[in-house]
Design an enzyme around this catalytic site. Structure first.
Site, PDB file in Angstrom:
ATOM      1  N   HIS A   1      -4.740   6.583  14.697  1.00  0.00           N
ATOM      2  CA  HIS A   1      -5.346   7.411  13.654  1.00  0.00           C
ATOM      3  C   HIS A   1      -6.735   6.892  13.293  1.00  0.00           C
ATOM      4  O   HIS A   1      -7.146   5.792  13.695  1.00  0.00           O
ATOM      5  CB  HIS A   1      -4.453   7.443  12.408  1.00  0.00           C
ATOM      6  CG  HIS A   1      -4.301   6.131  11.709  1.00  0.00           C
ATOM      7  ND1 HIS A   1      -5.190   5.661  10.749  1.00  0.00           N
ATOM      8  CD2 HIS A   1      -3.347   5.167  11.833  1.00  0.00           C
ATOM      9  CE1 HIS A   1      -4.790   4.500  10.306  1.00  0.00           C
ATOM     10  NE2 HIS A   1      -3.669   4.172  10.962  1.00  0.00           N
TER      11      HIS A   1
ATOM     12  N   ASN B   1       8.769   3.955  13.388  1.00  0.00           N
ATOM     13  CA  ASN B   1       8.641   2.769  12.545  1.00  0.00           C
ATOM     14  C   ASN B   1       7.230   2.626  11.987  1.00  0.00           C
ATOM     15  O   ASN B   1       6.867   1.582  11.456  1.00  0.00           O
ATOM     16  CB  ASN B   1       9.046   1.498  13.297  1.00  0.00           C
ATOM     17  CG  ASN B   1       8.034   1.089  14.345  1.00  0.00           C
ATOM     18  OD1 ASN B   1       7.126   1.864  14.695  1.00  0.00           O
ATOM     19  ND2 ASN B   1       8.180  -0.133  14.870  1.00  0.00           N
ATOM     20  N   GLY B   2       6.440   3.699  12.124  1.00  0.00           N
ATOM     21  CA  GLY B   2       5.122   3.715  11.508  1.00  0.00           C
ATOM     22  C   GLY B   2       3.968   3.406  12.431  1.00  0.00           C
ATOM     23  O   GLY B   2       2.863   3.127  11.954  1.00  0.00           O
TER      24      GLY B   2
ATOM     25  N   CYS C   1      -0.779  -0.110  13.634  1.00  0.00           N
ATOM     26  CA  CYS C   1      -1.353   1.098  14.242  1.00  0.00           C
ATOM     27  C   CYS C   1      -2.575   0.746  15.080  1.00  0.00           C
ATOM     28  O   CYS C   1      -3.109  -0.363  15.012  1.00  0.00           O
ATOM     29  CB  CYS C   1      -1.755   2.085  13.144  1.00  0.00           C
ATOM     30  SG  CYS C   1      -0.354   2.719  12.188  1.00  0.00           S
TER      31      CYS C   1
ATOM     32  N   TYR D   1       0.839  -1.187   0.000  1.00  0.00           N
ATOM     33  CA  TYR D   1       0.000   0.000   0.000  1.00  0.00           C
ATOM     34  C   TYR D   1       0.882   1.247   0.000  1.00  0.00           C
ATOM     35  O   TYR D   1       2.010   1.237   0.489  1.00  0.00           O
ATOM     36  CB  TYR D   1      -0.998   0.026   1.171  1.00  0.00           C
ATOM     37  CG  TYR D   1      -0.404   0.090   2.569  1.00  0.00           C
ATOM     38  CD1 TYR D   1      -0.118   1.298   3.173  1.00  0.00           C
ATOM     39  CD2 TYR D   1      -0.184  -1.086   3.307  1.00  0.00           C
ATOM     40  CE1 TYR D   1       0.398   1.361   4.453  1.00  0.00           C
ATOM     41  CE2 TYR D   1       0.328  -1.034   4.591  1.00  0.00           C
ATOM     42  CZ  TYR D   1       0.621   0.199   5.156  1.00  0.00           C
ATOM     43  OH  TYR D   1       1.139   0.253   6.427  1.00  0.00           O
TER      44      TYR D   1
ATOM     45  N   ASN E   1      -6.309   1.692  15.307  1.00  0.00           N
ATOM     46  CA  ASN E   1      -7.359   2.352  14.524  1.00  0.00           C
ATOM     47  C   ASN E   1      -8.535   2.746  15.390  1.00  0.00           C
ATOM     48  O   ASN E   1      -8.966   1.995  16.271  1.00  0.00           O
ATOM     49  CB  ASN E   1      -7.861   1.420  13.418  1.00  0.00           C
ATOM     50  CG  ASN E   1      -6.872   1.271  12.281  1.00  0.00           C
ATOM     51  OD1 ASN E   1      -7.133   0.540  11.316  1.00  0.00           O
ATOM     52  ND2 ASN E   1      -5.744   1.944  12.358  1.00  0.00           N
TER      53      ASN E   1
END
Length: 478
Positions: A400, A395-396, A418, A381, A420
């Site tokens: 969010h 590292n991401g 992450c 992606y 969510n």
């Protein structure tokens, strides 16, 4: 002349002498005493004898009539006889005491004392005058012994006088400002001692010329308010590997806190190399005032490199907000000052994939972006729009909005690492969180580490953290 009177005079004189001797010994003479005529004659003879003794002549007396008579020596009665003021010896010669006179000098002069010698002071300089290659912040002190400074100046090549201070006794002068790089300074002064003694001083100092200068910056920014987990980050333009240089850098920095807070520096891995971080042992107390002063100008960083400038920052710790996420319960709970203010259903990273699972540990809110475009070529992606993105690591890992996982939030972990939330919940969290807020994630088999980016400070136990300071005893090179 009739011989009888002379005979009587001699007898009278003899009697007088004998009576005088008897009087000295306490004996009395026999008979009724001499006749008036004899007494007069004897007195005259006695006077003559006394006069003779006073002039040093023996055996001759001057009679009252002006004629001279011979006075025979008196015989000794017991070998020696002592009378007041005279001594008779066995030789039959009468000896009178010497007459001694004394006089004092009418004038005597004592030479005036020599004037005191002048005391010439001695001067000591640290470092010694004439030293070259000194660092700009080298302490410089000049001392006067057996005297004090009447004047002392240090000037640069343009003649500008540098700041300095004397102690109360004016015996020690200390430089009051840093020197420049690659410069020569002239020292001039005069020290004075007692009684007019003095010493003039003149010399120079030369400072080092660096091979290069290293810039530095401090986070949190000056004037900011941050969360209770925010570490102090000192960022340097170059990586410092020399342990002695690291120690010099730490010694040049002070962290002042109110209230007093226990903390320590540590040299840890950052994305661009080893960096220097300071954190408290436990989370900051809300409202703490913090000032960081890094006097790095003139500090030897090793390998010919020196600090380029001083940097400072003062900031405040805000309210105590802690976010706790449990990947097993799929919840994200926000506590402010100990009270639960949010309880969000969440979807964390897919647990079956080590590349996607959310790591356990204490993260720190690093930044916020209304829109962050996410890309991960390994998972196919690119530029995925993440709104209300709150960064937790480099590292991401973010918290969010992603309405596409809304059906999984609170039930399953399906993300790429992450946390969510729905757009509504993500905005609510985004609006009130700040840099430095801790986010504690539990339930994962993979712990947070240096691989997760710059701020992994709370993943290091305190007992290990303190050993990462160059000033820790285990790191001493002496």
């Amino acid at each position: 002349m009739n011989a009888r009177p002379l005979h009587l005079a001699v007898l009278a004189l003899s009697a007088t002498v004998l009576l005088g001797a008897a009087a000295c010994t306490g004996s009395s003479s026999t008979g009724s005493g001499p006749s008036p005529a004899a007494a007069t004659t004897a007195a005259a003879a006695t006077t003559a004898a006394t006069a003779t003794a006073a002039t040093g002549s023996a055996g001759t007396a001057s009679a009252g009539t002006g004629s001279s008579v011979s006075v025979p020596s008196l015989p000794s009665t017991s070998g020696s006889a002592t009378s007041t003021g005279a001594t008779s010896s066995g030789s039959g010669t009468s000896s009178l005491p010497d007459v001694t006179t004394s006089s004092s000098s009418s004038s005597s002069s004592t030479p005036p004392p020599a004037p005191p010698k002048p005391v010439v002071p001695t001067v000591a300089a640290s470092p010694a005058l004439g030293t070259t290659g000194i660092a700009p912040r080298t302490p410089i002190t000049l001392s006067a012994r057996n005297g004090s400074w009447a004047s002392l100046t240090v000037t640069n090549a343009e003649g500008k006088q540098l700041k300095g201070s004397l102690n109360a006794a004016k015996t020690s002068w200390t430089l009051g400002e840093p020197l420049g790089y690659g410069a020569t300074y002239t020292v001039s002064g005069k020290a004075v001692g007692a009684n007019g003694g003095s010493r003039t001083v003149k010399g120079t100092y030369e400072t080092v010329t660096p091979d290069g200068q290293i810039d530095a910056s401090i986070s949190p920014d000056d004037g900011s308010t941050v969360g209770i987990a925010a570490p102090i980050l000192l960022s340097l333009d170059a990586e410092v590997t020399d342990q002695d240089a690291r120690a010099r850098i730490e010694k040049a920095i002070t962290v002042t806190t109110s209230p007093r807070t226990e903390g320590s520096w540590a040299w840890i891995q950052h994305d661009d190399g080893i960096g220097l971080d300071w954190r408290p042992k436990d989370y900051w107390k809300p409202g703490t005032k913090v000032t960081v002063t890094a006097n790095l100008y003139g500090v030897d960083f090793g390998d010919g490199m020196y600090g380029a400038q001083d940097v400072t920052s003062s900031f405040t710790i805000g309210r105590a907000e802690i976010t706790k996420g449990d990947i097993n319960t799929h919840r994200l709970k926000v506590y402010r000052d100990g009270k639960l203010v949010f309880d969000f259903p969440t979807s964390f990273g897919l647990e079956s994939d080590p590349g996607r699972v959310t790591h356990s540990g204490t993260y720190v809110v690093m930044s916020k972006e209304y829109l962050h475009l996410m890309s991960n070529p390994a998972y196919h992606y690119k530029n995925f729009p993440a709104y209300y993105a709150v960064r937790l690591s480099n590292n991401g890992t973010f918290i969010h909005a992603n309405d596409g996982t809304a059906g999984d939030q609170g039930y399953d972990n399906v993300t790429h690492g992450c946390a969510n939330l729905t757009t509504e919940n993500a905005k609510a969290f985004y609006d009130q969180t700040m840099y430095g807020d801790p986010v504690e994630i539990t339930g994962s088999d993979i712990p947070l580490s240096a691989a997760d980016g710059d701020i992994h400070d709370w993943a290091i136990p305190w007992s290990e953290w303190v050993t990462l300071s160059a000033l820790h005893p285990s790191n001493s090179t002496s």
